[in-house]
Structure formats: C-alpha cells, structure tokens
Design a protein around this motif. Structure first.
Motif, PDB file in Angstrom:
ATOM      1  N   VAL A   1       0.835  -1.117   0.007  1.00 29.80           N
ATOM      2  CA  VAL A   1      -0.206   0.026  -0.041  1.00 29.80           C
ATOM      3  C   VAL A   1       0.910   1.208  -0.152  1.00 29.80           C
ATOM      4  O   VAL A   1       2.170   1.287   0.165  1.00 29.80           O
ATOM      5  N   LEU A   2       0.327   2.175  -0.411  1.00 34.43           N
ATOM      6  CA  LEU A   2       0.795   3.510  -0.050  1.00 34.43           C
ATOM      7  C   LEU A   2       2.162   3.933  -0.884  1.00 34.43           C
ATOM      8  O   LEU A   2       2.948   4.853  -0.414  1.00 34.43           O
ATOM      9  N   GLU A   3       2.516   3.380  -2.000  1.00 40.10           N
ATOM     10  CA  GLU A   3       3.700   3.590  -2.669  1.00 40.10           C
ATOM     11  C   GLU A   3       3.738   4.819  -3.209  1.00 40.10           C
ATOM     12  O   GLU A   3       4.700   5.909  -3.164  1.00 40.10           O
ATOM     13  N   GLU A   4       2.504   5.375  -3.546  1.00 39.83           N
ATOM     14  CA  GLU A   4       2.422   6.678  -4.325  1.00 39.83           C
ATOM     15  C   GLU A   4       2.745   7.929  -3.421  1.00 39.83           C
ATOM     16  O   GLU A   4       2.996   8.929  -3.928  1.00 39.83           O
ATOM     17  N   VAL A   5       2.572   7.667  -2.207  1.00 40.58           N
ATOM     18  CA  VAL A   5       2.644   8.741  -1.165  1.00 40.58           C
ATOM     19  C   VAL A   5       3.890   8.591  -0.172  1.00 40.58           C
ATOM     20  O   VAL A   5       3.694   8.979   0.998  1.00 40.58           O
ATOM     21  N   GLY A   6       5.092   7.992  -0.592  1.00 40.15           N
ATOM     22  CA  GLY A   6       5.851   7.773   0.251  1.00 40.15           C
ATOM     23  C   GLY A   6       6.438   6.357   0.446  1.00 40.15           C
ATOM     24  O   GLY A   6       7.492   6.029   1.163  1.00 40.15           O
ATOM     25  N   GLY A   7       5.548   5.395   0.347  1.00 43.36           N
ATOM     26  CA  GLY A   7       5.945   3.768   0.428  1.00 43.36           C
ATOM     27  C   GLY A   7       6.100   3.045   1.888  1.00 43.36           C
ATOM     28  O   GLY A   7       6.776   2.451   2.307  1.00 43.36           O
ATOM     29  N   PHE A   8       4.723   3.719   2.586  1.00 43.38           N
ATOM     30  CA  PHE A   8       4.813   3.230   3.793  1.00 43.38           C
ATOM     31  C   PHE A   8       4.553   1.536   3.870  1.00 43.38           C
ATOM     32  O   PHE A   8       5.373   0.849   4.897  1.00 43.38           O
ATOM     33  N   GLY A   9       3.995   1.147   2.979  1.00 44.78           N
ATOM     34  CA  GLY A   9       3.755  -0.413   3.150  1.00 44.78           C
ATOM     35  C   GLY A   9       4.828  -1.177   2.672  1.00 44.78           C
ATOM     36  O   GLY A   9       5.069  -1.878   3.547  1.00 44.78           O
ATOM     37  N   ALA A  10       5.745  -0.604   1.945  1.00 43.83           N
ATOM     38  CA  ALA A  10       7.090  -1.340   1.629  1.00 43.83           C
ATOM     39  C   ALA A  10       8.131  -1.219   2.712  1.00 43.83           C
ATOM     40  O   ALA A  10       8.615  -2.032   3.331  1.00 43.83           O
ATOM     41  N   TYR A  11       7.919  -0.112   3.331  1.00 41.41           N
ATOM     42  CA  TYR A  11       9.096   0.530   4.541  1.00 41.41           C
ATOM     43  C   TYR A  11       8.547  -0.643   5.511  1.00 41.41           C
ATOM     44  O   TYR A  11       9.459  -1.075   6.270  1.00 41.41           O
ATOM     45  N   HIS A  12       7.065  -1.013   5.815  1.00 43.39           N
ATOM     46  CA  HIS A  12       6.730  -1.748   7.093  1.00 43.39           C
ATOM     47  C   HIS A  12       7.109  -3.227   6.688  1.00 43.39           C
ATOM     48  O   HIS A  12       7.621  -3.967   7.649  1.00 43.39           O
ATOM     49  N   LEU A  13       7.170  -3.542   5.385  1.00 42.77           N
ATOM     50  CA  LEU A  13       7.303  -4.915   4.889  1.00 42.77           C
ATOM     51  C   LEU A  13       8.841  -5.033   5.244  1.00 42.77           C
ATOM     52  O   LEU A  13       9.351  -6.039   5.589  1.00 42.77           O
ATOM     53  N   CYS A  14       9.669  -4.302   4.897  1.00 50.27           N
ATOM     54  CA  CYS A  14      11.259  -4.559   5.186  1.00 50.27           C
ATOM     55  C   CYS A  14      11.533  -4.665   6.669  1.00 50.27           C
ATOM     56  O   CYS A  14      12.124  -5.522   7.030  1.00 50.27           O
ATOM     57  N   LYS A  15      10.749  -4.233   7.762  1.00 47.38           N
ATOM     58  CA  LYS A  15      10.796  -4.241   8.992  1.00 47.38           C
ATOM     59  C   LYS A  15      10.247  -5.785   9.481  1.00 47.38           C
ATOM     60  O   LYS A  15      10.816  -6.308  10.242  1.00 47.38           O
ATOM     61  N   THR A  16       9.105  -5.958   8.804  1.00 43.29           N
ATOM     62  CA  THR A  16       8.536  -7.113   9.428  1.00 43.29           C
ATOM     63  C   THR A  16       8.663  -8.563   8.673  1.00 43.29           C
ATOM     64  O   THR A  16       8.483  -9.448   9.092  1.00 43.29           O
ATOM     65  N   MET A  17       8.926  -8.473   7.438  1.00 44.23           N
ATOM     66  CA  MET A  17       9.013  -9.487   6.550  1.00 44.23           C
ATOM     67  C   MET A  17      10.403  -9.416   5.326  1.00 44.23           C
ATOM     68  O   MET A  17       9.977  -9.462   4.285  1.00 44.23           O
ATOM     69  N   PRO A  18      11.487  -9.104   5.640  1.00 45.18           N
ATOM     70  CA  PRO A  18      12.543  -8.940   4.730  1.00 45.18           C
ATOM     71  C   PRO A  18      13.071 -10.260   3.997  1.00 45.18           C
ATOM     72  O   PRO A  18      12.797 -11.357   4.601  1.00 45.18           O
ATOM     73  N   THR A  19      13.004  -9.971   2.760  1.00 51.43           N
ATOM     74  CA  THR A  19      13.498 -11.087   2.081  1.00 51.43           C
ATOM     75  C   THR A  19      14.760 -10.886   1.588  1.00 51.43           C
ATOM     76  O   THR A  19      15.359  -9.850   1.767  1.00 51.43           O
TER      77      THR A  19
END
Ligand code: ZN
Length: 427
Positions: free
Chosen positions: A174-192
């Motif tokens: 979610v929210l890529e177009e406004v700063g990327g909070f979804g991906a940011y959260h994923l980096c911290k909770t489910m890094p690949t």
C-alpha cells in the motif's frame, strides 16, 4: 548474451535437485524455458482477466482495501501456500521454496494516482477496455499490468513441473505513491533476500534511481508598512542571497545519475497585501539526491547556506518535509523523503536476471535506471537488493494514456517465471 545450454538434466523439476536442501546455483536452461513457454499459454487469458479486474478495482492511496481483497482471493485461488493481509494492509502470498535458496519477493504497489478529469480520457479510466491487444485504464502501467504476471508465475511454473529453490513471495503493498509506507513496513516485518519491483521497465531490467527531498527554507524578519521599509526587516533580501548560493551550490557527482540536483520551486509569503513587507518568506527546494545522500545530509548543506544568507533582523529555519500517511487499516505514520539507491550492474541479482532473461528471450536484456522514484529506495536501504522488471512503460504512467501492452504482459509472464527460478538459485 549468455545462454546456458549445457546440462539440462534428465528432467525439469528443480525439486529433483533439492533433496539435500542445498541451494542450487545453476542457470535457467533452454529446456526449462521451453517448458515454461508452453505452460504459460494456458495462463495468458486468466492473467489478463485478472489485470482487467485489477484496473476496474479503484484503489487510491489509503483506500486499497478492495484491491487488497481481490489480490488475496486470486493468490488463494492460484494455490499460494500462505496468503494474508498484514497490519498496514499489504497483501502477501508465499510459495514455499523446494530448497534453501534465496527468498525473493515480487513486489507491486496496489495503490495508484488519481485519474484527474475522466472526460480527458479516450476510454473511461476504470473500464479496463481492451483494444488491439492493449489494456487501457488508470494504473495499467503503474503497476497493475505488472502485478498480474508476478501473480501468475506460480501456476506457470507448477504446470511446467518446476519450482523455485527459495521462497517466493508476491507482495502487494500500500501507499507507494505517497512515500512507500507499505514497503517500508514490510522491510521491517518480513525482509526477503532479494526483490523484484513491477515498476515500469518495458521488460528490461532497472537497478536504481535518485531520491527526492522537499526542503522548506523560511526567512523570518519583521513586517511593516511598505511606505516605511526601514522600520522593518525584509526577508526578501536574505532570500535573494540564499537563492544565489543555491544556484552556485556544488552538487555531489555520480557516475550513473550524473549527480544530485537542486531546484527552487514554490515561494510563499505570510502577507496578502502589496503594501506590506513580508514578515516571513518560505521557499521550497526540490532536491534530487544520489544514492547514499541522506536527507539529514541534504538538510545540513541547506542549513549552512541559509544561515550564511541571514541579514540583520532576519533568521532562517530549514525543514525537510515529512509526509503524513494513514493506511486503510487505520495506522498513521510519517514518511521520510524518498531514498535513492543503486545496485551494481555486476551484482549477483542483476547478473542472474540478465542471464536468466537472456536465456528465455535469446537476446541481450538491457539494464538501466529509472527516472522516477520507487519503493526500491526503502527495500535497498534495509539491505534487500532490488531490481525492476515489468511489462509496463514509463511514459504511460500517471497520464491519461495509461495502458499496458498485452503482448508485453505475456512475455513478462515468461520472464517472471524464469526470474523466480534464476534469482532463488543465486548462491
Ligand atoms: Zn506511480
């Protein structure tokens, strides 16, 4: 071009190599590509149908719930081992790998920008019209036309009797177009270990972009009647000094991106009358940063020249603009500026992608960098080497001509299937 033709093996099943749970470090073979090509035929139509349904499912930033659900249902239907929606509303599908190879996420943002005036569109933005093998509509090129081939790599590989040696995740953020909070959260909770973004690349490989910082500089003086300017302290003169310093500022060079750039954009004042001197003036700088140039560093440089521009009775303050966002699940956050990033042209992820796709399409696959910013800045910052691969084309994104070529989507389905094998097998 590097085409791996040796040792296709007695059969095509990667699972055959994984009994010892050792990562298999081998290139994708031409026989595997042939199996993928023939398996993919069966899934072109459902993949395109899913892309159409995605475009019909409006999902502006912060309102992605229907799209998240559509994606979840599709992932479940296609047989992903685990499918869930996380706290911030990202949809995730996991396909457990057959060995202990690299984990790879195929990442698409499920939000998109507004359509603007629908009357300007040649086809209604959410009808998902298909004409002459092209799918039209908002988000077709950014990035729902790229999501569908990612989602469909699993049925293609299964049909071909192949399986990646590492875990494969489909992440709809979610929210890529406004700063990327979804991906940011994923980096911290489910890094690949690695990531592939579906941001427009015309089925080529992308490996980075510059970052973007909004820096707000305010000069505060003393407002007075414009008939008696000497009674006040006019911030215009400090701003004039400042802008001259900005114009001649030495920017950091970069071999790939040329360097960082800075441009003053908007200016505002606290006054509305032409016969009053301003008490405060604010100028916005658009600062495009090179990889590794942090927003703290940017702020420091601007602060230095702003302070050096102060005059009697006028002081400067400098702020880097943070972006407040909230998820459809009700979580609020403040996002830092977009980060720039670059993975080396000869890094394992780029090399493996070039080699795998080269085998699949029997041609040299060009690599390059994006003009625009993506969630790759967050992913790379958290130590996840990230590339872009997508059938979408950069020049259609955010325009009323938003569209994706179905032929490119079909090629990309083969490409994504091949990448899932090739990238998970990186040692
Ligand atoms: Zn976009």
């Amino acid at each position: 071009m590097s085409v791996e033709t040796s040792n296709p093996g007695p059969h095509l099943d990667f699972r055959g190599y994984s009994s010892g749970k050792e990562p298999v470090n081998m290139s994708v073979t031409s026989d595997q590509v042939a199996a993928i090509r023939s398996a993919a035929e069966k899934y072109y139509e459902p993949m395109i149908k899913f892309a159409q349904e995605s475009v019909r499912t409006k999902s502006l930033s912060g309102q992605e719930q229907d799209m998240a659900k559509l994606l979840k249902d599709e992932l479940e239907k296609l047989g992903y081992d685990e499918v869930w929606i996380d706290d911030v509303g990202n949809t995730i599908g996991k396909w457990t790998g057959s060995g202990s190879g690299k984990s790879v996420q195929f990442n698409s943002h499920i939000d998109h920008v507004h359509e603007g005036d629908p009357g300007l569109w040649s086809r209604p933005p959410y009808d998902a019209v298909i004409e002459d093998d092209v799918l039209y509509g908002r988000a077709a090129s950014d990035v729902k036309g790229g999501l569908a081939p990612q989602v469909y790599l699993l049925p293609v590989l299964k049909e071909a009797g192949l399986a990646p040696v590492g875990d494969v995740y489909i992440t709809g953020v979610v929210l890529e177009e406004v700063g990327g909070f979804g991906a940011y959260h994923l980096c911290k909770t489910m890094p690949t270990d690695l990531a592939v973004l579906s941001e427009a690349s015309n089925n080529e490989i992308r490996r980075g972009h510059r970052g973007r910082n909004g820096v707000q500089v305010t000069f505060t003086g003393l407002s007075v009647h414009a008939s008696a300017p000497s009674r006040g302290h006019n911030p215009h003169y400090a701003l004039a000094r400042f802008l001259q310093k900005v114009e001649t500022l030495e920017m950091k060079p970069h071999s790939t991106f040329g360097g960082s750039t800075v441009a003053p954009t908007l200016i505002s004042t606290d006054q509305t009358s032409g016969n009053v001197t301003p008490g405060a003036l604010t100028v916005l700088l658009d600062w495009r940063s090179i990889p590794g140039e942090s927003h703290d560093e940017v702020k420091e440089v601007v602060y230095e020249i702003a302070k050096a521009s102060e005059i009697e009775g006028v002081t400067a303050t400098v702020d880097v603009i943070m972006r407040p966002v909230s998820t459809y699940t009700g979580i609020a956050a403040e996002m830092p500026p977009t980060r720039g990033y670059e993975v080396d042209a000869d890094s394992p992820i780029v090399s493996a992608a070039v080699e795998s796709l080269g085998t699949a399409f029997e041609k040299e696959i060009p690599t390059g960098v994006w003009q625009f910013a993506t969630d790759g800045g967050h992913l790379n910052h958290f130590g996840i080497p990230t590339i872009g691969y997508s059938p979408c084309e950069e020049h259609f994104a955010h325009t009323i001509h938003d569209q994706v070529s179905l032929a490119k989507m079909r090629d990309s389905l083969i490409g994504h299937s091949v990448l899932a094998l090739g990238l998970t097998a990186i040692k």
